[in-house]
Design a protein around this motif. Structure first.
Motif, PDB file in Angstrom:
ATOM      1  N   VAL A  67     -10.178   4.873  -2.489  1.00  0.00           N
ATOM      2  CA  VAL A  67      -8.910   4.236  -2.125  1.00  0.00           C
ATOM      3  C   VAL A  67      -7.738   4.968  -2.766  1.00  0.00           C
ATOM      4  O   VAL A  67      -6.750   5.319  -2.098  1.00  0.00           O
ATOM      5  N   SER A  68      -7.817   5.224  -4.070  1.00  0.00           N
ATOM      6  CA  SER A  68      -6.723   5.902  -4.778  1.00  0.00           C
ATOM      7  C   SER A  68      -6.525   7.328  -4.277  1.00  0.00           C
ATOM      8  O   SER A  68      -5.386   7.798  -4.143  1.00  0.00           O
ATOM      9  N   GLN A 123      -4.674   7.182  -1.021  1.00  0.00           N
ATOM     10  CA  GLN A 123      -3.298   6.725  -1.191  1.00  0.00           C
ATOM     11  C   GLN A 123      -2.408   7.789  -1.825  1.00  0.00           C
ATOM     12  O   GLN A 123      -1.195   7.757  -1.657  1.00  0.00           O
ATOM     13  N   LYS A 124      -2.993   8.746  -2.523  1.00  0.00           N
ATOM     14  CA  LYS A 124      -2.213   9.826  -3.126  1.00  0.00           C
ATOM     15  C   LYS A 124      -1.707  10.828  -2.089  1.00  0.00           C
ATOM     16  O   LYS A 124      -0.836  11.645  -2.394  1.00  0.00           O
ATOM     17  N   SER A 140       0.029  10.293   0.564  1.00  0.00           N
ATOM     18  CA  SER A 140       1.318   9.968   1.168  1.00  0.00           C
ATOM     19  C   SER A 140       2.044   8.929   0.321  1.00  0.00           C
ATOM     20  O   SER A 140       1.419   8.098  -0.351  1.00  0.00           O
ATOM     21  N   SER A 141       3.370   8.951   0.388  1.00  0.00           N
ATOM     22  CA  SER A 141       4.181   7.984  -0.368  1.00  0.00           C
ATOM     23  C   SER A 141       4.679   6.836   0.513  1.00  0.00           C
ATOM     24  O   SER A 141       5.263   5.894   0.015  1.00  0.00           O
ATOM     25  N   HIS A 200       1.377   4.198   5.311  1.00  0.00           N
ATOM     26  CA  HIS A 200       0.268   5.129   5.114  1.00  0.00           C
ATOM     27  C   HIS A 200      -0.643   4.654   3.981  1.00  0.00           C
ATOM     28  O   HIS A 200      -1.871   4.819   4.057  1.00  0.00           O
ATOM     29  N   LYS A 201      -0.052   4.082   2.946  1.00  0.00           N
ATOM     30  CA  LYS A 201      -0.851   3.591   1.824  1.00  0.00           C
ATOM     31  C   LYS A 201      -1.725   2.410   2.243  1.00  0.00           C
ATOM     32  O   LYS A 201      -2.863   2.280   1.804  1.00  0.00           O
ATOM     33  N   ARG A 202      -1.189   1.558   3.119  1.00  0.00           N
ATOM     34  CA  ARG A 202      -1.992   0.437   3.621  1.00  0.00           C
ATOM     35  C   ARG A 202      -3.138   0.960   4.486  1.00  0.00           C
ATOM     36  O   ARG A 202      -4.262   0.446   4.433  1.00  0.00           O
ATOM     37  N   ALA A 250      -4.472   3.871   4.138  1.00  0.00           N
ATOM     38  CA  ALA A 250      -5.397   4.501   3.196  1.00  0.00           C
ATOM     39  C   ALA A 250      -6.328   3.471   2.573  1.00  0.00           C
ATOM     40  O   ALA A 250      -7.533   3.709   2.410  1.00  0.00           O
ATOM     41  N   PHE A 251      -5.765   2.309   2.225  1.00  0.00           N
ATOM     42  CA  PHE A 251      -6.599   1.253   1.639  1.00  0.00           C
ATOM     43  C   PHE A 251      -7.660   0.798   2.636  1.00  0.00           C
ATOM     44  O   PHE A 251      -8.827   0.607   2.273  1.00  0.00           O
TER      45      PHE A 251
END
Length: 448
Positions: free
Chosen positions: A74-75, A78-79, A81-82, A86-88, A90-91
């Motif tokens: 997950v981490s 998430q790294k 993209s900011s 995109h982070k959601r 990624a999760f």
């Protein structure tokens, strides 16, 4: 961070660990039975094509994500993209892979438990323990619960030791043992009556069935399952690779070893089926379909071993020991995916996280055992035919569309400075951006 998290101590250690993850029951149990059910050599040919044209590029995407992120799945994602959206995303991809790995291990542990009991059965016959032999050879609630628990405990014991002293150390031991037993069994089986007919079915394709949609779905699912794609496993293993290593060649080695062992396993199982058939064991139905696909190795092969007399006890022990080792090399990677997330997300000690997650997976396994006819096949289909290809496709989209191309190139260059001038870099970024997602999506849509 890698020094704290752990890191593979050598290239050989990573290759053995990643190959061990890839080489499991999917190769030695799943691949031959899929081959026998889907046209023999035609399935082998399609599998080989898809393994190199779709699975290898997707494997590279997961390894690059992991080494760049140097963290759990997950981490690491998430790294890349900011942007919050995109982070959601990624999760969803990373955590989805972790859940997929846990569900696979939950049914995998049941099958591995069967392998354990089948390994011990010839020993009880040899020493004269008929009551124990009957218990081991008869499927029952007690037997399944006991051996499933035993397998998960062994997996926990290895994972709790960490990367170098657990995963790498035992992969280096188990993989050579697996290969040695596999080749010895092949030599023996190929000397038996009926083996040549099995080789013919395995090696000579029926080209008319090559474009069968069901065959394509099965072959793609098998390629992703055997390489542990879409489960976050290869992202985790990628995070343990040194920045000095050449990811392009490492990924190629893992794919080659995985495909090779799947192919070699077919040289054992398919001829063994025809040897058993020559001895009067029913293998195929009247319409040519394979009988008892899911339990093939527990019905056909023991019948074959029984026909060998006392020699069959030793051959049976060697075969199921091989299957048990294959199961263990894969299970340690599947447990590592959720464990690494729990350790880094919740600041748990590794041994604590391993036992908690191991206990949760055991509960899921027990639930499947108590509702076997309803859940066993369902969980297998949801994870291997749907979950893995879909999550693997999303990883390809992440690397191809959301990750900055310059950053991606820099990450691969850290282990191969001249990569920008190679054919790999000229083809792979576009391939992962367009070809892999579209091809996987088409097969996935058909499977729905």
């Amino acid at each position: 961070m890698s020094s704290v998290r752990g890191e593979f101590s050598s290239r050989f250690g990573f290759i053995m660990a990643a190959a061990g993850s890839a080489v499991g029951l999917g190769n030695i149990w799943g691949f031959p039975t899929q081959t026998a059910s889907n046209g023999g050599a035609a399935f082998v040919l399609v599998y080989l094509i898809l393994a190199f044209c779709l699975a290898y590029p997707a494997l590279m995407a997961e390894l690059v994500i992991g080494r760049y992120g140097q963290a759990n799945a997950v981490s690491s994602l998430q790294k890349l993209s900011s942007k919050p959206t995109h982070k959601r995303f990624a999760f969803f991809v990373g955590f989805g892979g972790i859940v997929c790995a846990g569900l696979i291990l939950s049914f995998y542990a049941i099958v591995a438990g069967w392998m354990f009991s089948a390994t011990i059965e010839p020993v009880t016959k040899l020493v004269g323990m008929p009551g124990m032999t009957h218990w081991l050879s008869t499927q029952s609630l007690g037997r399944d619960l006991f051996f499933t628990s035993l397998f998960i405990i062994l997996t926990i014991a290895i994972i709790s030791k960490g990367v170098e002293n657990g995963i790498e150390k035992w992969s280096k031991r188990l993989m050579p043992a697996l290969l040695s037993i596999l080749f010895l069994l092949i030599v023996y089986v190929l000397t038996q009556d009926g083996a040549s007919k099995g080789l013919k079915a395995y090696l000579i394709p029926d080209f008319s069935s090559l474009l069968n949609p069901d065959l394509l779905v099965s072959a793609l699912g098998q390629a992703f399952f055997s390489l542990s794609l879409g489960t976050s496993v290869m992202i985790i293993y990628g995070s343990y690779i040194s920045k000095k290593e050449n990811l392009v060649s490492l990924g190629a080695y893992v794919t080659l070893i995985d495909v090779l062992i799947a192919f070699v396993a077919g040289l054992l199982i398919i001829p063994a089926m025809y040897v058993a058939q020559a001895q009067g064991v029913d293998i195929f139905a009247a319409d040519g379909s394979l009988l008892s696909e899911d339990t093939l190795v527990f019905q056909v092969l023991p019948a074959l071993f029984n026909g060998m007399g006392e020699v069959g006890l030793f051959v049976g022990f060697a075969f199921f020991a091989l299957m048990s080792i294959a199961a263990l090399t894969s299970s340690i990677s599947m447990l590592e995916a959720p464990v690494s997330y729990a350790v880094e997300k919740f600041a748990l000690k590794r041994i604590q996280a391993t036992w908690i997650i191991g206990a949760l997976i055991t509960l899921v396994s027990f639930t499947i055992i108590f509702n076997f006819n309803t859940l066993f096949g369902l969980v297998i289909s949801l994870t291997t035919q749907f979950g893995q290809p879909l999550l693997g496709m999303l990883c390809c989209i992440f690397v191809g569309w959301l990750w900055n191309r310059g950053t991606l190139l820099k990450e691969i260059e850290s282990g191969r400075p001249d990569i920008a001038a190679t054919w790999f870099w000229k083809i792979w970024p576009w391939y992962i951006k367009f070809v892999c997602p579209i091809a996987i999506a088409l097969v996935f849509i058909h499977s729905l």
